[in-house]
Design an enzyme around this catalytic site. Sequence first.
Site, mmCIF file in Angstrom:
data_model
loop_
_atom_site.group_PDB
_atom_site.id
_atom_site.type_symbol
_atom_site.label_atom_id
_atom_site.label_comp_id
_atom_site.label_asym_id
_atom_site.label_seq_id
_atom_site.Cartn_x
_atom_site.Cartn_y
_atom_site.Cartn_z
ATOM 1 N N ALA A 146 0.560 -1.474 -0.047
ATOM 2 C CA ALA A 146 0.218 -0.077 0.234
ATOM 3 C C ALA A 146 0.163 1.329 -0.406
ATOM 4 O O ALA A 146 0.391 2.363 0.127
ATOM 5 C CB ALA A 146 -1.251 -0.526 0.894
ATOM 6 N N THR B 230 0.415 1.540 8.406
ATOM 7 C CA THR B 230 1.863 2.915 8.772
ATOM 8 C C THR B 230 1.004 4.198 7.941
ATOM 9 O O THR B 230 0.537 4.224 7.535
ATOM 10 C CB THR B 230 2.679 2.610 8.595
ATOM 11 O OG1 THR B 230 3.081 3.113 7.602
ATOM 12 C CG2 THR B 230 3.177 1.260 9.158
ATOM 13 N N THR C 21 18.114 -0.320 -1.298
ATOM 14 C CA THR C 21 18.493 1.256 -1.976
ATOM 15 C C THR C 21 20.021 1.485 -1.634
ATOM 16 O O THR C 21 20.975 0.798 -1.536
ATOM 17 C CB THR C 21 17.661 1.999 -0.752
ATOM 18 O OG1 THR C 21 18.457 3.459 -0.907
ATOM 19 C CG2 THR C 21 17.877 1.005 0.748
ATOM 20 N N ASP C 22 20.131 2.612 -2.574
ATOM 21 C CA ASP C 22 21.491 2.904 -3.276
ATOM 22 C C ASP C 22 21.964 3.787 -2.183
ATOM 23 O O ASP C 22 23.673 3.358 -1.943
ATOM 24 C CB ASP C 22 21.957 3.911 -4.485
ATOM 25 C CG ASP C 22 21.005 5.245 -3.998
ATOM 26 O OD1 ASP C 22 20.100 5.214 -3.563
ATOM 27 O OD2 ASP C 22 21.224 6.396 -4.593
ATOM 28 N N GLU C 23 21.579 4.185 -0.903
ATOM 29 C CA GLU C 23 21.712 4.509 0.707
ATOM 30 C C GLU C 23 22.505 3.249 1.372
ATOM 31 O O GLU C 23 23.418 4.424 1.879
ATOM 32 C CB GLU C 23 20.562 5.051 0.826
ATOM 33 C CG GLU C 23 19.967 6.224 -0.334
ATOM 34 C CD GLU C 23 19.130 6.903 0.924
ATOM 35 O OE1 GLU C 23 19.024 7.225 2.388
ATOM 36 O OE2 GLU C 23 18.074 7.538 -0.069
ATOM 37 N N TYR D 135 18.637 5.508 8.347
ATOM 38 C CA TYR D 135 17.055 4.081 7.551
ATOM 39 C C TYR D 135 18.854 3.648 6.873
ATOM 40 O O TYR D 135 17.919 2.215 6.487
ATOM 41 C CB TYR D 135 16.838 5.680 7.003
ATOM 42 C CG TYR D 135 16.283 5.141 5.465
ATOM 43 C CD1 TYR D 135 15.412 3.927 5.237
ATOM 44 C CD2 TYR D 135 17.021 5.310 4.184
ATOM 45 C CE1 TYR D 135 14.975 3.766 4.428
ATOM 46 C CE2 TYR D 135 16.884 4.211 3.053
ATOM 47 C CZ TYR D 135 15.305 3.470 2.953
ATOM 48 O OH TYR D 135 15.079 3.398 1.597
ATOM 49 N N LYS E 225 18.262 -0.948 6.166
ATOM 50 C CA LYS E 225 18.122 -1.517 5.277
ATOM 51 C C LYS E 225 19.755 -1.821 4.511
ATOM 52 O O LYS E 225 19.691 -2.595 4.526
ATOM 53 C CB LYS E 225 18.309 -0.128 4.054
ATOM 54 C CG LYS E 225 17.408 0.307 4.127
ATOM 55 C CD LYS E 225 16.111 -0.543 3.986
ATOM 56 C CE LYS E 225 15.691 -1.117 2.009
ATOM 57 N NZ LYS E 225 14.130 -1.493 1.813
ATOM 58 N N GLY F 53 24.102 15.087 8.768
ATOM 59 C CA GLY F 53 24.976 13.377 8.432
ATOM 60 C C GLY F 53 24.398 13.059 6.549
ATOM 61 O O GLY F 53 24.643 12.805 5.631
HETATM 62 P P1 NAD Z 1 7.191 3.613 1.838
HETATM 63 O O1 NAD Z 1 7.024 4.445 2.538
HETATM 64 O O2 NAD Z 1 5.856 4.624 0.124
HETATM 65 O O3 NAD Z 1 5.990 2.361 1.469
HETATM 66 C C1 NAD Z 1 6.799 1.428 2.502
HETATM 67 C C2 NAD Z 1 4.979 1.052 3.008
HETATM 68 O O4 NAD Z 1 5.745 0.035 3.462
HETATM 69 C C3 NAD Z 1 3.852 0.660 3.515
HETATM 70 O O5 NAD Z 1 3.156 1.296 2.664
HETATM 71 C C4 NAD Z 1 3.832 0.420 4.597
HETATM 72 O O6 NAD Z 1 3.076 0.853 5.666
HETATM 73 C C5 NAD Z 1 4.215 -0.216 5.125
HETATM 74 N N1 NAD Z 1 5.089 -0.809 6.028
HETATM 75 C C6 NAD Z 1 6.265 -0.165 6.870
HETATM 76 N N2 NAD Z 1 6.187 -0.927 8.289
HETATM 77 C C7 NAD Z 1 5.711 -2.294 8.010
HETATM 78 C C8 NAD Z 1 5.084 -3.552 8.677
HETATM 79 N N3 NAD Z 1 5.567 -3.817 9.566
HETATM 80 N N4 NAD Z 1 4.913 -4.576 8.460
HETATM 81 C C9 NAD Z 1 4.243 -3.855 7.184
HETATM 82 N N5 NAD Z 1 4.362 -3.174 6.173
HETATM 83 C C10 NAD Z 1 4.800 -2.168 6.432
HETATM 84 O O7 NAD Z 1 7.919 3.401 0.885
HETATM 85 P P2 NAD Z 1 8.763 3.580 -0.757
HETATM 86 O O8 NAD Z 1 9.452 4.767 -0.964
HETATM 87 O O9 NAD Z 1 7.149 2.529 -1.473
HETATM 88 O O10 NAD Z 1 9.628 2.332 -0.728
HETATM 89 C C11 NAD Z 1 9.100 1.234 -0.547
HETATM 90 C C12 NAD Z 1 10.641 0.245 -0.464
HETATM 91 O O11 NAD Z 1 11.937 0.306 -1.263
HETATM 92 C C13 NAD Z 1 11.631 0.109 0.704
HETATM 93 O O12 NAD Z 1 12.013 -0.929 1.335
HETATM 94 C C14 NAD Z 1 12.826 1.475 0.507
HETATM 95 O O13 NAD Z 1 13.515 1.059 1.621
HETATM 96 C C15 NAD Z 1 12.789 0.955 -1.424
HETATM 97 N N6 NAD Z 1 13.269 2.187 -1.583
HETATM 98 C C16 NAD Z 1 12.625 3.053 -1.984
HETATM 99 C C17 NAD Z 1 13.244 4.323 -2.987
HETATM 100 C C18 NAD Z 1 12.624 5.661 -2.721
HETATM 101 O O14 NAD Z 1 13.309 6.223 -3.859
HETATM 102 N N7 NAD Z 1 11.537 5.713 -2.446
HETATM 103 C C19 NAD Z 1 14.163 4.435 -3.110
HETATM 104 C C20 NAD Z 1 15.276 2.883 -3.398
HETATM 105 C C21 NAD Z 1 14.396 1.704 -2.702
HETATM 106 P P1 TYD Z 2 14.168 12.261 0.102
HETATM 107 O O1 TYD Z 2 12.842 12.454 -0.988
HETATM 108 O O2 TYD Z 2 13.319 12.742 1.521
HETATM 109 O O3 TYD Z 2 14.892 10.914 0.043
HETATM 110 P P2 TYD Z 2 16.781 11.016 0.216
HETATM 111 O O4 TYD Z 2 17.206 11.159 1.090
HETATM 112 O O5 TYD Z 2 16.434 9.762 1.029
HETATM 113 O O6 TYD Z 2 17.456 10.544 -1.158
HETATM 114 O O7 TYD Z 2 15.311 13.700 -0.510
HETATM 115 C C1 TYD Z 2 15.895 13.688 -1.489
HETATM 116 C C2 TYD Z 2 17.222 15.287 -1.502
HETATM 117 O O8 TYD Z 2 16.304 16.207 -1.208
HETATM 118 C C3 TYD Z 2 18.177 15.008 0.104
HETATM 119 O O9 TYD Z 2 19.115 15.100 -0.418
HETATM 120 C C4 TYD Z 2 16.956 15.347 0.958
HETATM 121 C C5 TYD Z 2 16.437 17.165 -0.050
HETATM 122 N N1 TYD Z 2 15.426 16.956 0.666
HETATM 123 C C6 TYD Z 2 15.076 19.398 0.722
HETATM 124 O O10 TYD Z 2 16.273 20.055 0.223
HETATM 125 N N2 TYD Z 2 14.111 19.539 1.503
HETATM 126 C C7 TYD Z 2 13.316 18.402 1.821
HETATM 127 O O11 TYD Z 2 12.120 18.958 2.734
HETATM 128 C C8 TYD Z 2 13.110 17.180 1.748
HETATM 129 C C9 TYD Z 2 12.360 16.354 2.509
HETATM 130 C C10 TYD Z 2 14.358 17.237 1.316
#
Ligand code: NAD
Ligand code: TYD
Length: 343
Positions: A10, A37, A125-127, A150, A154, A275
Site C-alpha cells: 500500500a 502505517t 536502496t543505493d543509500e 534508515y 536497510k 549526516g
Molecule cells: P513507502 O514509505 O511509501 O511505503 C512503505 C510501505 O511499507 C507502507 O505502505 C507502509 O505501510 C508499509 N510498512 C511499513 N512498516 C511495515 C510493517 N512493519 N509491516 C508491513 N508493512 C509495513 O516507501 P517506498 O518509497 O514505497 O519504498 C518501498 C521500498 O523501496 C522500501 O523498502 C525502500 O527502502 C525502498 N526504496 C525506496 C526508494 C525511494 O526512492 N522511495 C528508493 C530505493 C529503495
Molecule cells: P528525500 O526525498 O527525503 O530522499 P533521500 O533523502 O532518501 O534521498 O530527499 C531527497 C533530497 O532532497 C535529499 O538530498 C534531501 C533533500 N530534501 C530537501 O532539501 N527538503 C526536503 O523537505 C526534503 C524532504 C528533502
Amino acid sequence: MSTVLVTGAAGFIGSNFVRLLIEQRPDVSVLAVDALTYAGNLANLSEFSGNESFHFHRVDICDPDALHPLFEAGVDMVVNFAAESHVDRSIQGASAFVQTNVAGTQTLLDLARQHNVGRFLQVSTDEVYGSLGPEGAFSEASPIEPSSPYSASKAAADFLVFAAHKTFGLDTVITRCSNNYGPYQFPEKLIPLFVTNLIAGEKVPLYGDGLNVRDWIHVQDHCEAILLILEKAAPGSIYNVGGDCEKTNIDIARIILSHLGHDESMIRRVKDRPGHDRRYAMDFSRLTSDLGWRPRIEFAKGMGDTIDWFVNTPEWWKTIKTGEYLTYYDKQYGRGGVVGADR
Ligand code: NAD
Ligand code: TYD
C-alpha cells in the site's frame, strides 16, 4: 497460477509494482500485505478491489503468527517492499526502522525458508553505499557505508538476506535502486512535498546549500527492473538499478517551480539534514549486460507527467495532508485499531 506475496503493497513503490504485476502477469495471484502505517494508503490499491487475482491483508511483517497462514496457503515468491522509508524520520527516532527493516525482514526470511518459497526479492536502496564525492558511481562491489539510521537498517537487512542465501540456500536477490519519483509518492519526500506545497500556495523547504545530488528514476522503470530481476536473475545476485539522471536538489526545485509557474521566492532555505549524504550515482551496467535492462522514461517527460498527476489528483494528497486517509481501512473493512507509531 503462481502466488507472489508483495509486502508494503500500500506504499508508493509497492502499489506501483502491484499495478504492473496485475497488468502484465494475468497468471499471477497477488497477495498484498501492508501494516498500513502512516505511509500505507489503501486508496493506492482501491482500483484492484474485486479483482480475483488480488487479495489484501493488513499484516505487520514483524508478526510471524499473522503471516504464517498466508505462507501456509502457498507462496511462490516474496517481494519485500515493506519498510520505514524516510531518512528524516529515522533521525527523529530509529527504533521503528530497526523493528520493521531489520527484524521484519528476518521474520519474512524465516517464514520463506520454512515454507520453501521459491524466491525472495529484497528491495534495497543505493543509500546503503553511503555518500560519493563529485566523481564516480556506486557499483555492486562498492563498500557498504550507510550514513543514516534508515540506510543502516536497510544495509543490515541486505546482510541478513545474503546470509539466508549463503547459510540456508534460500533463493534470494537484492535490488539497490536510486531515488524514485512518480504517482502515489507520499508527500513527505522531496518531489511530492515540493509539488503539493506549491499547489497549496506554500513555500518549499530546501536543505542546506541545495547542491546535494540524487540520481532520479521513474517508479515505473524501477518496477519493471524488479519484475525482470524477480523472474530472471541468478540466485544470490545483487543488482543496482538507476536512472542515469543526476540532479541537484536546487535543479529539482527549479524544474517544479517553473512547471507550476512560480519563481525562486517560493524557496525557503532551511537548516541542513544531519549526516546529509552529498551525492548518489549508480553504475547499473551489470543489470544492462546480464538482463538487458535500462531505464526508458525520459526525466523531463516523467517529471512533467508526475507534477501533472499531483495537480490532477488533489483528493489523493489532500486526504493525506488532513490525515483523513488513515481512516480509509476502517471505513472499508469496519475494523478499528491503530497500527504504526504515527497513527
Ligand atoms: P513507502 O514509505 O511509501 O511505503 C512503505 C510501505 O511499507 C507502507 O505502505 C507502509 O505501510 C508499509 N510498512 C511499513 N512498516 C511495515 C510493517 N512493519 N509491516 C508491513 N508493512 C509495513 O516507501 P517506498 O518509497 O514505497 O519504498 C518501498 C521500498 O523501496 C522500501 O523498502 C525502500 O527502502 C525502498 N526504496 C525506496 C526508494 C525511494 O526512492 N522511495 C528508493 C530505493 C529503495
Ligand atoms: P528525500 O526525498 O527525503 O530522499 P533521500 O533523502 O532518501 O534521498 O530527499 C531527497 C533530497 O532532497 C535529499 O538530498 C534531501 C533533500 N530534501 C530537501 O532539501 N527538503 C526536503 O523537505 C526534503 C524532504 C528533502
